[in-house]
Write a protein that holds these residues in place. Structure first.
Motif, PDB file in Angstrom:
ATOM      1  N   LEU A   6      -4.018  55.506  32.195  1.00 52.87           N
ATOM      2  CA  LEU A   6      -2.307  55.846  32.188  1.00 52.87           C
ATOM      3  C   LEU A   6      -2.001  54.685  31.037  1.00 52.87           C
ATOM      4  CD1 LEU A   6      -1.039  56.148  35.881  1.00 52.87           C
ATOM      5  CD2 LEU A   6      -1.348  57.863  34.111  1.00 52.87           C
ATOM      6  N   GLU A   7      -2.527  53.560  30.993  1.00 52.37           N
ATOM      7  CA  GLU A   7      -2.554  52.816  29.821  1.00 52.37           C
ATOM      8  C   GLU A   7      -2.910  53.493  28.498  1.00 52.37           C
ATOM      9  OE1 GLU A   7      -2.472  48.390  31.970  1.00 52.37           O
ATOM     10  OE2 GLU A   7      -4.451  49.014  31.069  1.00 52.37           O
ATOM     11  N   ALA A   8      -4.221  54.003  28.640  1.00 53.16           N
ATOM     12  CA  ALA A   8      -4.687  54.852  26.953  1.00 53.16           C
ATOM     13  C   ALA A   8      -3.765  55.866  26.851  1.00 53.16           C
ATOM     14  CB  ALA A   8      -5.895  55.321  27.536  1.00 53.16           C
ATOM     15  N   ALA A   9      -3.056  56.659  27.951  1.00 49.23           N
ATOM     16  CA  ALA A   9      -2.264  57.652  27.678  1.00 49.23           C
ATOM     17  C   ALA A   9      -0.944  57.362  27.188  1.00 49.23           C
ATOM     18  CB  ALA A   9      -2.070  58.577  28.822  1.00 49.23           C
ATOM     19  N   GLY A  10      -0.684  55.928  26.891  1.00 51.54           N
ATOM     20  CA  GLY A  10       0.764  55.362  26.412  1.00 51.54           C
ATOM     21  C   GLY A  10       1.621  54.657  27.060  1.00 51.54           C
ATOM     22  N   GLY A  11       0.938  54.704  28.578  1.00 52.72           N
ATOM     23  CA  GLY A  11       1.934  53.741  29.314  1.00 52.72           C
ATOM     24  C   GLY A  11       2.011  52.312  29.129  1.00 52.72           C
ATOM     25  N   ALA A  12       3.086  51.630  29.345  1.00 52.15           N
ATOM     26  CA  ALA A  12       3.199  50.352  29.181  1.00 52.15           C
ATOM     27  C   ALA A  12       2.027  49.551  29.851  1.00 52.15           C
ATOM     28  CB  ALA A  12       4.707  49.805  29.680  1.00 52.15           C
ATOM     29  N   LYS A  13       1.682  48.380  29.594  1.00 51.36           N
ATOM     30  CA  LYS A  13       0.489  47.661  30.234  1.00 51.36           C
ATOM     31  C   LYS A  13       1.027  47.398  31.743  1.00 51.36           C
ATOM     32  CE  LYS A  13      -2.562  43.943  29.636  1.00 51.36           C
ATOM     33  NZ  LYS A  13      -3.671  44.670  30.328  1.00 51.36           N
ATOM     34  N   ASP A  36       2.694  63.401  28.200  1.00 51.09           N
ATOM     35  CA  ASP A  36       1.637  62.539  27.433  1.00 51.09           C
ATOM     36  C   ASP A  36       0.546  62.614  28.385  1.00 51.09           C
ATOM     37  OD1 ASP A  36       2.992  61.478  24.852  1.00 51.09           O
ATOM     38  OD2 ASP A  36       4.485  61.134  26.554  1.00 51.09           O
ATOM     39  N   VAL A  37       0.752  62.714  29.576  1.00 49.18           N
ATOM     40  CA  VAL A  37      -0.482  62.653  30.681  1.00 49.18           C
ATOM     41  C   VAL A  37      -0.081  63.468  31.770  1.00 49.18           C
ATOM     42  CG1 VAL A  37       0.442  60.704  31.976  1.00 49.18           C
ATOM     43  CG2 VAL A  37      -1.916  61.185  32.092  1.00 49.18           C
TER      44      VAL A  37
END
Ligand code: SF4
Lengths: 259, 415
Positions: free
Chosen positions: B180-187, B122-123
């Motif tokens: 990383l948040e934008a790539a789907g990671g948790a907040k 995803d990243v």
């Protein structure tokens, strides 16, 4: 009963050499031959010729040490040593002092440094390319269509310096073609090839004060040694029969029974 | 005379556990890749893994996959496909074997874990502390999967590391968070992040303790064992599984010392390995050296995964420090000093420098270091030419002879 004898066998990538020493370390028998494809057969046939020269028989042999690429293929060997160890041993026997040994083999070169006791301080073998080895000169003699054994006398006739700059055997071959196209004379090109071998050697390691050269290329191309002397500005020592240095060292190890 | 028998390595009782840790790691990634339940970050081996863990990513390490391609000897078949795509045979052969394998839809994970393909990222997250190749490598996948490529650009070739430099790198790590948040990671959750940093530190401490057991004479294990057992230090750092594994391994190593069990029976020579492993030839080299009674007791390579600077009280800064103070990032003077300190600890009598054709970053023989170390410590060095994965650059016969001659040289010195 005949006195015992000791045998050294050096199966190089290109040629096989056998030496026979008497207990006083005199070289009483020797033979060499193309290694071919059956190392073990070649070793036996060289042994027979060397025994004949020494006028001895196999039962007189006390110990045999083998060395070189095919060292593990010698059926009659008692143990093996690397060619690095054997060349060092052989050269130190002739020149027992701190020396730098340059060995030019069929497919690799070695620069070995020994201290005054003959212990190895360091060694380097050439890298993966044939440039600077006997194989390089063989390849070039074919390209130039001149017999290998004529190269030495041709190089001595050179009048002009021809520089070949490349590391690589294939690139060097292209450079040679380029020199021919430019109308350079064959003796000058051959001397240029020798110079290229020397450059490859000298970039391997820094040399100590006393330099010894060994190996088949040195035996058959003595002018190359003279060129090294000119290049480094001092005398280069060469043992008798330099192509046998490894086999001679192996026979010395056979005699010692030591390490 | 150097004995030429080849001897197999002694197996470890914890090998089963090691297999389990690695299987869990890859199977979890595979499940996530197929279900999309968890997000996956690809990370360079000395990249900011703790941050990724702290943000809930599962972390996959392409270099680990590269090493598997090398060890399984699949690399030779697939490297040419990457070469043909314009990735030179002279650049990192992890990169060329990994991309080549991807192009050929091959992976050693299939044979090992019945996994058909590497997990979909995803990243992709790199740190240039080790080299630029990781960035170019990940960039290929970023284009292929159309996923973001982010990373940290580290200073290279440094001696003393200044506070400003650490601060700047720490800032770069922190700045990754929005991407990383934008790539789907948790907040981003500071507590979770700190926990990952703490676990990573613990893993490092245990890994160091394991490595240092080799200072015992005779050594309970060799570099060749360590290259296998270090896998969790790479892939499971920042997790409890990593910590648990090294507790077990350390116990076994200490047990070996206590029981007088030597990795090499009759250990006669102790060596240091400088440079990358030659993955496809680990067994052959290990067996040759064992036969010669030579134990490789320490290596720069295995020491790389020690990050004791990590500190959960100041996670960003300590990560910046740990990943910048690495050997590979430093200048020649530092590296020389480092190997000398290893010499004091491990008491080795020779160094093997592996000049890896496709990794100048890990080939430290190229600027006269073997000669200088010899001058300073009297320890002789052997340089062997090879490569981590590309066995086209390796001559087995020449290397064997060189090693045998080196051991002969050490033996002469003992007489
Ligand atoms: S450090 Fe070397 S082996 Fe590792 S990724 Fe970079 S170039 Fe490849």
């Amino acid at each position: 009963m005949a006195s015992p004898i000791f045998t050294g066998v050096d199966i190089g990538a290109s040629r096989t050499k056998v030496t026979i020493l008497d207990p006083q370390k005199n070289l009483i028998g020797r033979a060499e031959k193309k290694s071919g494809t059956d190392f073990s057969d070649t070793a036996v046939s060289c042994l027979e010729s060397a025994l004949k020269m020494a006028n001895r028989s196999r039962t007189d042999i006390v110990k045999t040490v083998s060395t070189g690429y095919g060292r593990n293929n010698v059926t009659f060997s008692d143990r093996t040593k690397t060619e690095i160890g054997c060349h060092a041993k052989g050269c130190y026997f002739h020149f027992p002092k701190a020396i730098t040994v340059i060995d030019i083999g069929g497919q690799d070169n070695k620069v070995i440094k020994l201290d005054e006791k003959g212990n190895r301080i360091s060694f380097k073998m050439n890298r993966k390319c044939a440039a600077g080895t006997g194989a390089f000169l063989e390849e070039m003699s074919m390209r130039l269509d001149i017999p290998l054994e004529d190269m030495d006398s041709l190089a001595r006739k050179a009048t002009e310096q021809v520089e070949l700059g490349s590391y690589c055997t294939v690139f060097s071959a292209t450079e040679v073609l380029e020199k021919i196209r430019q109308g350079k004379k064959v003796p000058d090109i051959v001397k240029g090839l020798y110079l290229s071998v020397i450059k490859r050697l000298l970039e391997m390691d820094a040399l100590g004060d006393t330099v010894v050269m060994s190996g088949g290329v040195v035996a058959y191309n003595p002018y190359l040694v003279k060129m090294v002397e000119e290049r480094i500005g001092r005398e280069v020592l060469v043992p008798d029969f330099p192509q046998y240095s490894g086999a001679f060292g192996a026979a010395l190890f056979a005699m010692e029974g030591g390490i | 005379m150097a004995d030429q028998k080849t001897i197999k390595r002694k197996t470890f009782e914890c090998s089963g556990k090691l297999k389990q840790v690695m299987a869990d790691h890859f199977l979890e990634l595979d499940r996530a890749s197929q279900s999309g339940d968890s997000k996956i970050a690809w990370c360079s081996s000395v990249g900011p893994a703790e941050l990724l863990r702290g943000m809930g990513f599962l972390v996959y390490y392409p270099e680990n996959h590269g090493a598997m391609l090398g060890a399984s000897r699949m690399a030779a078949d697939v490297i040419p496909y990457a070469n043909a795509e314009g990735y030179s045979p002279d650049i990192c052969s992890y990169l060329t074997s990994d991309i080549g394998a991807f192009l050929q839809e091959k992976t050693p994970l299939t044979k090992a874990y019945n996994i058909s393909a590497v997990p979909r990222p995803d990243v992709l997250v790199f740190n240039t502390n080790q080299c630029r190749d990781v960035k170019d490598w990940f960039a290929w996948y970023s284009r292929h999967f159309n996923v973001p490529l982010v990373g940290v650009h580290t200073y290279r070739e440094i001696g003393e590391i200044g506070y400003d430099q650490i601060k700047e790198i720490a800032k770069q790590i922190e700045d990754l968070i929005p991407d990383l948040e934008a790539a789907g990671g948790a907040k981003f959750d500071m507590d979770r992040f700190k926990e990952a940093v703490g676990l990573s530190k613990k893993t490092s401490q245990l890994w160091r303790a394991c490595l240092e057991t080799a200072s015992a004479v005779p050594s309970p294990w060799t570099f060749f064992d360590a290259t296998i057992h270090m896998a969790p230090a790479v892939v499971a750092r920042g997790t409890q599984a990593g910590v648990d594994y090294y507790e077990i391994l350390l116990k076994e190593l200490k047990g070996r010392i206590k029981g007088g069990i030597a990795a090499i029976e009759g250990e006669k020579h102790r060596l240091y390995w400088e440079g990358m492993p030659i993955w496809g030839k680990l067994r052959a080299l290990s067996e040759q050296l064992s036969g010669l009674k030579a134990c490789v007791v320490a290596s720069t390579y295995c020491n790389t995964w020690i990050y004791e600077q990590l500190d959960s009280a100041k996670p960003f800064e300590s990560m910046a420090q740990a990943y910048t103070e690495l050997f590979i990032v430093r200048d020649e003077a530092y590296k020389e000093q480092y190997i000398q300190e290893c010499h004091d600890l491990y008491q080795f009598d020779g160094i093997i420098f592996h000049d890896a054709k496709t990794c100048p970053n890990n080939s430290n023989n190229r600027y006269g270091m073997p000669e200088r170390l010899r001058g300073n410590t009297g320890v002789p060095a052997l340089i062997i030419n090879g490569d981590l994965n590309d066995l086209r650059c390796y001559s087995e016969e020449q290397t064997k002879t060189n090693i045998e001659a080196f051991i002969e040289q050490l033996e002469e010195g003992m007489v």
